[in-house]
Design an enzyme around this catalytic site. Structure first.
Site, PDB file in Angstrom:
ATOM      1  N   PHE A  80       0.817  -1.224   0.000  1.00 40.55           N
ATOM      2  CA  PHE A  80       0.000   0.000   0.000  1.00 40.55           C
ATOM      3  C   PHE A  80       0.848   1.270   0.000  1.00 40.55           C
ATOM      4  O   PHE A  80       0.328   2.360   0.178  1.00 40.55           O
ATOM      5  CB  PHE A  80      -0.958  -0.004   1.204  1.00 40.55           C
ATOM      6  CG  PHE A  80      -0.291  -0.264   2.544  1.00 40.55           C
ATOM      7  CD1 PHE A  80       0.334   0.741   3.250  1.00 40.55           C
ATOM      8  CD2 PHE A  80      -0.301  -1.548   3.088  1.00 40.55           C
ATOM      9  CE1 PHE A  80       0.936   0.506   4.479  1.00 40.55           C
ATOM     10  CE2 PHE A  80       0.307  -1.800   4.317  1.00 40.55           C
ATOM     11  CZ  PHE A  80       0.934  -0.770   5.016  1.00 40.55           C
ATOM     12  N   ARG A  96      -0.187   8.831  20.868  1.00 39.67           N
ATOM     13  CA  ARG A  96      -0.597   7.603  20.155  1.00 39.67           C
ATOM     14  C   ARG A  96      -1.882   7.025  20.771  1.00 39.67           C
ATOM     15  O   ARG A  96      -2.750   6.528  20.070  1.00 39.67           O
ATOM     16  CB  ARG A  96       0.498   6.532  20.220  1.00 39.67           C
ATOM     17  CG  ARG A  96       1.740   6.807  19.408  1.00 39.67           C
ATOM     18  CD  ARG A  96       1.593   6.601  17.930  1.00 39.67           C
ATOM     19  NE  ARG A  96       1.313   5.250  17.498  1.00 39.67           N
ATOM     20  CZ  ARG A  96       1.370   4.869  16.224  1.00 39.67           C
ATOM     21  NH1 ARG A  96       1.713   5.733  15.268  1.00 39.67           N
ATOM     22  NH2 ARG A  96       1.079   3.644  15.877  1.00 39.67           N
ATOM     23  N   THR A 103      -3.976   1.889  14.311  1.00 36.91           N
ATOM     24  CA  THR A 103      -3.756   2.254  12.908  1.00 36.91           C
ATOM     25  C   THR A 103      -4.992   1.946  12.058  1.00 36.91           C
ATOM     26  O   THR A 103      -5.421   2.772  11.250  1.00 36.91           O
ATOM     27  CB  THR A 103      -2.548   1.459  12.353  1.00 36.91           C
ATOM     28  OG1 THR A 103      -1.422   1.704  13.211  1.00 36.91           O
ATOM     29  CG2 THR A 103      -2.223   1.866  10.937  1.00 36.91           C
ATOM     30  N   ARG A 156      -8.910   8.144  15.654  1.00 37.23           N
ATOM     31  CA  ARG A 156      -9.048   7.265  14.481  1.00 37.23           C
ATOM     32  C   ARG A 156     -10.328   6.431  14.549  1.00 37.23           C
ATOM     33  O   ARG A 156     -10.967   6.191  13.523  1.00 37.23           O
ATOM     34  CB  ARG A 156      -7.820   6.371  14.371  1.00 37.23           C
ATOM     35  CG  ARG A 156      -6.579   7.155  13.900  1.00 37.23           C
ATOM     36  CD  ARG A 156      -5.313   6.355  14.080  1.00 37.23           C
ATOM     37  NE  ARG A 156      -4.203   6.891  13.308  1.00 37.23           N
ATOM     38  CZ  ARG A 156      -2.986   6.367  13.296  1.00 37.23           C
ATOM     39  NH1 ARG A 156      -2.724   5.288  14.034  1.00 37.23           N
ATOM     40  NH2 ARG A 156      -2.030   6.905  12.569  1.00 37.23           N
ATOM     41  N   HIS A 191      -1.637  11.437  11.782  1.00 29.54           N
ATOM     42  CA  HIS A 191      -0.371  10.729  11.978  1.00 29.54           C
ATOM     43  C   HIS A 191       0.203  11.141  13.322  1.00 29.54           C
ATOM     44  O   HIS A 191       0.090  12.301  13.713  1.00 29.54           O
ATOM     45  CB  HIS A 191       0.639  11.106  10.880  1.00 29.54           C
ATOM     46  CG  HIS A 191       2.035  10.676  11.222  1.00 29.54           C
ATOM     47  ND1 HIS A 191       2.480   9.391  11.006  1.00 29.54           N
ATOM     48  CD2 HIS A 191       3.062  11.327  11.832  1.00 29.54           C
ATOM     49  CE1 HIS A 191       3.725   9.277  11.445  1.00 29.54           C
ATOM     50  NE2 HIS A 191       4.096  10.442  11.952  1.00 29.54           N
TER      51      HIS A 191
HETATM   52  P1  IDP Z   1       0.703   4.394  12.087  1.00 31.06           P
HETATM   53  O1  IDP Z   1       0.239   5.584  11.269  1.00 31.06           O
HETATM   54  O2  IDP Z   1      -0.333   3.945  13.087  1.00 31.06           O
HETATM   55  O3  IDP Z   1       2.065   4.616  12.707  1.00 31.06           O
HETATM   56  P2  IDP Z   1       2.006   2.792  10.046  1.00 31.06           P
HETATM   57  O4  IDP Z   1       2.209   1.326  10.100  1.00 31.06           O
HETATM   58  O5  IDP Z   1       3.201   3.674  10.257  1.00 31.06           O
HETATM   59  O6  IDP Z   1       0.834   3.160  11.069  1.00 31.06           O
HETATM   60  O7  IDP Z   1       1.355   3.119   8.622  1.00 31.06           O
HETATM   61  C1  IDP Z   1       1.313   4.417   8.098  1.00 31.06           C
HETATM   62  C2  IDP Z   1      -0.065   4.665   7.486  1.00 31.06           C
HETATM   63  O8  IDP Z   1      -0.288   3.756   6.399  1.00 31.06           O
HETATM   64  C3  IDP Z   1      -1.233   4.410   8.432  1.00 31.06           C
HETATM   65  O9  IDP Z   1      -1.514   5.505   9.284  1.00 31.06           O
HETATM   66  C4  IDP Z   1      -2.358   4.135   7.467  1.00 31.06           C
HETATM   67  O10 IDP Z   1      -2.869   5.344   6.907  1.00 31.06           O
HETATM   68  C5  IDP Z   1      -1.653   3.350   6.379  1.00 31.06           C
HETATM   69  N1  IDP Z   1      -1.671   1.898   6.596  1.00 31.06           N
HETATM   70  C6  IDP Z   1      -0.952   1.196   7.518  1.00 31.06           C
HETATM   71  N2  IDP Z   1      -1.176  -0.121   7.440  1.00 31.06           N
HETATM   72  C7  IDP Z   1      -2.073  -0.272   6.447  1.00 31.06           C
HETATM   73  C8  IDP Z   1      -2.706  -1.435   5.880  1.00 31.06           C
HETATM   74  O11 IDP Z   1      -2.487  -2.589   6.277  1.00 31.06           O
HETATM   75  N3  IDP Z   1      -3.583  -1.210   4.856  1.00 31.06           N
HETATM   76  C9  IDP Z   1      -3.839   0.041   4.382  1.00 31.06           C
HETATM   77  N4  IDP Z   1      -3.270   1.161   4.875  1.00 31.06           N
HETATM   78  C10 IDP Z   1      -2.395   1.008   5.896  1.00 31.06           C
HETATM   79 MG    MG Z   2       3.948   4.929  11.799  1.00 37.18          MG
END
Ligand code: IDP
Ligand code: MG
Length: 166
Positions: A58, A90, A96, A107, A124
């Site tokens: 993604f 957080r 997430t 969220r 974020h």
């Molecule tokens: P976080 O924002 O909670 O730290 P990360 O793993 O850093 O999560 O991922 C960055 C962003 O990518 C997430 O906030 C979300 O928008 C998107 N994302 C993360 N994992 C997925 C997934 O499995 N499917 C679709 N989008 C995802």
């Molecule tokens: Mg992250």
């Protein structure tokens, strides 16, 4: 330990006029805002910001999401500072995946999963100290942050054309 953390209200949060709601929820942390600005995210910044997720299927979708391709080309970036800031922010943001996030979190309350499977989770927040430093340095210049010597700096002379008020 007093620490900074980067918060970004993502383009879906702005286009849904959620800025006030999000900042109100973050106020519960009693952390201090030491930097804030509106920013249009370039492809370079989006790719650098999500650099660690480069190999994920993604990746391209979240780069385009942060650039505001399907919402608005605005984000709001803030640095919150205080005791245990990273984990406290957080917690207020929630998981997430917006469907798994507690509905009382940002969220959980405002996020959604698109038909393409992107987690549009409106905000974020840095997930650890190393990420916070890397991300804050990507999004802010030293002089935009109201804390002296947050990270080491060096003196530099920049020579580029810029605009001034008439
Ligand atoms: P976080 O924002 O909670 O730290 P990360 O793993 O850093 O999560 O991922 C960055 C962003 O990518 C997430 O906030 C979300 O928008 C998107 N994302 C993360 N994992 C997925 C997934 O499995 N499917 C679709 N989008 C995802
Ligand atoms: Mg992250």
């Amino acid at each position: 330990m007093q620490e900074p953390t980067l918060v970004i209200i993502k383009p879906d949060g702005l286009v849904k006029s959620l800025t006030g709601n999000i900042l109100t929820k973050l106020s519960d942390s009693h952390l201090v805002i030491v930097a804030a600005k509106m920013k249009t995210v370039s492809r370079d910044l989006a790719e650098a910001h999500y650099g660690q997720l480069h190999d994920k299927p993604f990746f391209e979708e979240i780069v385009r999401y942060l650039m505001g391709e399907s919402h608005t080309k605005r984000t709001m970036a803030l640095v919150y500072y205080g005791e245990d800031a990273i984990q406290r922010v957080r917690k207020i943001c929630g998981a997430t995946n917006p469907e798994e996030a507690d509905p009382a979190t940002i969220r959980g309350a405002y996020g959604r999963i698109t038909t393409k499977g992107v987690y549009e989770n409106v905000i974020h927040a840095s997930s650890n100290k190393v990420d916070a430093e890397r991300e804050i340095k990507l999004w802010f210049e030293p002089d935009e942050i109201l804390i002296d010597n947050l990270y080491p700096t060096k003196d530099t002379t920049k020579s580029y054309k810029t605009r001034a008020w008439v």
